[in-house]
Design an enzyme around this catalytic site. Structure first.
Site, PDB file in Angstrom:
ATOM      1  N   HIS A 247       2.043  -1.153   7.935  1.00  0.00           N
ATOM      2  CA  HIS A 247       3.144  -0.268   7.520  1.00  0.00           C
ATOM      3  C   HIS A 247       4.469  -0.775   8.084  1.00  0.00           C
ATOM      4  CE1 HIS A 247      -0.283   2.564   6.849  1.00  0.00           C
ATOM      5  NE2 HIS A 247       0.451   2.876   5.796  1.00  0.00           N
ATOM      6  N   HIS A 251       5.587  -4.253   3.586  1.00  0.00           N
ATOM      7  CA  HIS A 251       4.950  -3.246   2.735  1.00  0.00           C
ATOM      8  C   HIS A 251       6.011  -2.487   1.942  1.00  0.00           C
ATOM      9  CE1 HIS A 251       2.505   0.070   1.331  1.00  0.00           C
ATOM     10  NE2 HIS A 251       3.201   0.939   2.051  1.00  0.00           N
ATOM     11  N   ASP A 290       8.053   4.698   4.207  1.00  0.00           N
ATOM     12  CA  ASP A 290       7.299   4.580   5.464  1.00  0.00           C
ATOM     13  C   ASP A 290       8.205   4.261   6.651  1.00  0.00           C
ATOM     14  OD1 ASP A 290       4.644   5.229   4.927  1.00  0.00           O
ATOM     15  OD2 ASP A 290       4.173   3.248   4.136  1.00  0.00           O
TER      16      ASP A 290
END
EC number: 3.1.4.-
Length: 518
Positions: A247, A251, A290
């Site tokens: 993460h 990503h 994220d």
């Protein structure tokens, strides 16, 4: 502590009316449901939700009127299933609304009058007076909690900005020069689904390509986004990601690229399937979904009582709410206000879409919505009521896009994902907990887990996407090919090596006490 307050309220209500049990529900304004985590003064093992209007408590919440039931089993609103599952025998019920100055905020339900046949008029008068006291007390507590959350959110945001967000001026100038001279070369297939963002190894190249997405979709001119602020925004978002195995910025870049490709190749904006403003929110959410991820799941955040859990656990989707908070923090920074060209109404609408999109990346929310998503098709997606569901589906597909890439990429991503999972499993073991099998490096069989993931999550989700957009059926073919590769790795016809993660390759370890590495 709201939980402690509610337990005190229920204990007082029981004593005043001489009742055997008391349950207290608060109204969730977002869903309209009654929610309770405390029953009879004890923490419930699972949050209980009741639809407004359903059952006795739901009826009282809807009507705002007290209900005194002398014989529970003969009343048409009573649901005896709870008694059957708990072994408790409900004889009579006194249920009354809890109100603030404007509306009903909850419901209290007293069961079984002690030293009497049923609750009487005196009990009703006591309950009515007590409900006013409850409403004032609970509202004051909720306001206090809101203030505490706002303070904690502000401190977290400031910490993030001060620690991560310093953007060197020369980086901004280099990227602006590259844009003006059109010197982004070597990425001719960038706008295709076959392009793999993870193969872009230079961080500055990813920033240049990120800016290119906004230009290619005509978002810069449409929303009058200043070039310098756009570059600052991308750089600040990049710095807002931690160096976790999976993460991380790579990503985010991959997810945003897939959102860009969906809009570009499916002509979502040109065909009027989504608006340009929705497209802007969609792309921003891909980059920001994220932000500041710590490499652990919502479950771990809650179990460890982390600062994020203390801030967001009552609302659910702990990680996603933090990501949203950080995204808004960056968008509000004077150096990266890329939404300044929007009107007040457009800004509010964009932030609203951004909120829904980022929260939709919590797979728990995706599973809750999945039955509704399956009803989407090429004929009804332009209906206003379906647009938000479509965006939710699209951002989930973006979040899972690694699984429609090459077998080489799929293996690489599996390494990254399980590196995070196993690290979390180690932390849980250190807390004296037993981690889920997929988090346990001694028990996880990665090929089998990946096959299960492709079968139960990836393929069903992409089937809905292909149902709406037939041109996406090739994704299903790629998923099936990758599933076959995982099956071959179990059979030994394809070699996969996860030994660096100390995980078992094929057969899960049966003995919990085993200390050998596989």
């Amino acid at each position: 502590d709201i939980g402690q307050l509610l337990r005190g309220v229920m204990a007082e209500a029981k004593d005043l009316t001489n009742a055997e049990r008391c349950s207290l529900f608060l109204l969730d304004k977002d869903t309209g449901e009654l929610v309770s985590k405390v029953f009879d003064g004890n923490e419930a093992s699972k949050e209980i939700r009741i639809e407004c209007g359903k059952g006795i408590a739901g009826h009282v919440a809807q009507t705002g009127k007290l209900l005194n039931i002398r014989n529970a089993y003969t009343h048409h609103l009573f649901y005896k299933g709870v008694d059957e599952s708990t072994g408790f025998k409900t004889r009579n019920i006194l249920c009354f609304p809890i109100c603030d100055e404007e509306s009903t905020i909850g419901v209290a339900q007293l069961c079984n009058k002690l030293n009497g046949f049923h609750f009487d008029k005196c009990d009703e008068e006591v309950a009515t007076a007590f409900s006013v006291y409850c409403g004032i007390t609970i509202m004051h507590a909720l306001v206090h909690k809101t203030v505490q959350k706002a303070e904690a959110r502000y401190k977290l945001s400031q910490e993030l900005l001060l620690y991560h967000m310093q953007v060197p001026e020369h980086d901004v100038n280099d990227i602006l020069t590259a844009i003006k001279t059109n010197s982004i070369e070597g990425y001719d297939d960038f706008a295709t689904f076959t392009f793999c963002p993870r193969n872009v190894h230079e961080r500055m190249a990813t920033v240049k390509l990120s800016v290119k997405m906004f230009y290619d979709l005509n978002l810069v001119s449409t929303f009058q986004i200043p070039e310098t602020k756009l570059v600052q925004f991308i750089l600040m978002v990049q710095k807002g990601y931690r160096e976790t195995p999976y993460h991380n910025w790579w990503h985010a870049f991959s997810v945003a690229h897939f959102a860009y490709c969906l809009m570009k190749n499916l002509q979502l904006i040109e065909k009027g399937i989504i608006t340009k403003l929705q497209g802007l929110a969609f792309l921003i959410s891909g980059f920001c979904h994220d932000l500041d991820h710590r490499g652990t799941t919502n479950s771990y955040q809650t179990q460890s009582s982390s600062p994020l859990a203390r801030l967001y656990s009552s609302e659910g989707s702990v990680n996603e709410r933090h990501h949203l908070s950080q995204a808004i923090c960056i968008l509000n920074d004077s150096n990266s206000k890329i939404l300044d060209g929007l009107s007040t109404d457009e800004f509010k609408e964009c932030i609203d879409y951004l909120r829904e999109l980022i929260l939709a990346t919590d797979l728990a929310n995706h599973f809750r919505l999945f039955r509704t998503l399956k009803e989407l098709n090429s004929e009804n997606i332009k209906e206003e009521k379906n647009t938000r569901n479509l965006l939710s589906l699209l951002i989930t597909c973006c979040d899972l896009n690694d699984q429609v890439k090459s077998w080489e990429t799929v293996q690489h991503v599996a390494h990254l994902v399980y590196a995070e999972f196993f690290a979390e499993g180690d932390l849980e073991k250190g807390m004296g907990l037993r981690p889920n099998r997929m988090m346990d490096r001694k028990k996880a069989c990665i090929p089998k887990l990946q096959i299960e993931f492709l079968t139960t999550v990836i393929r069903p989700t992409l089937e809905v996407l292909a149902q709406i957009f037939p041109e996406c059926e090739s994704f299903l073919e790629t998923v099936d090919e990758n599933r076959k590769h995982w099956e071959d790795s179990i059979n030994g016809t394809i070699e996969t090596d996860f030994s660096d993660l100390n995980s078992c390759e094929v057969a899960p370890v049966a003995d919990d006490s085993s200390t050998s590495n596989h």
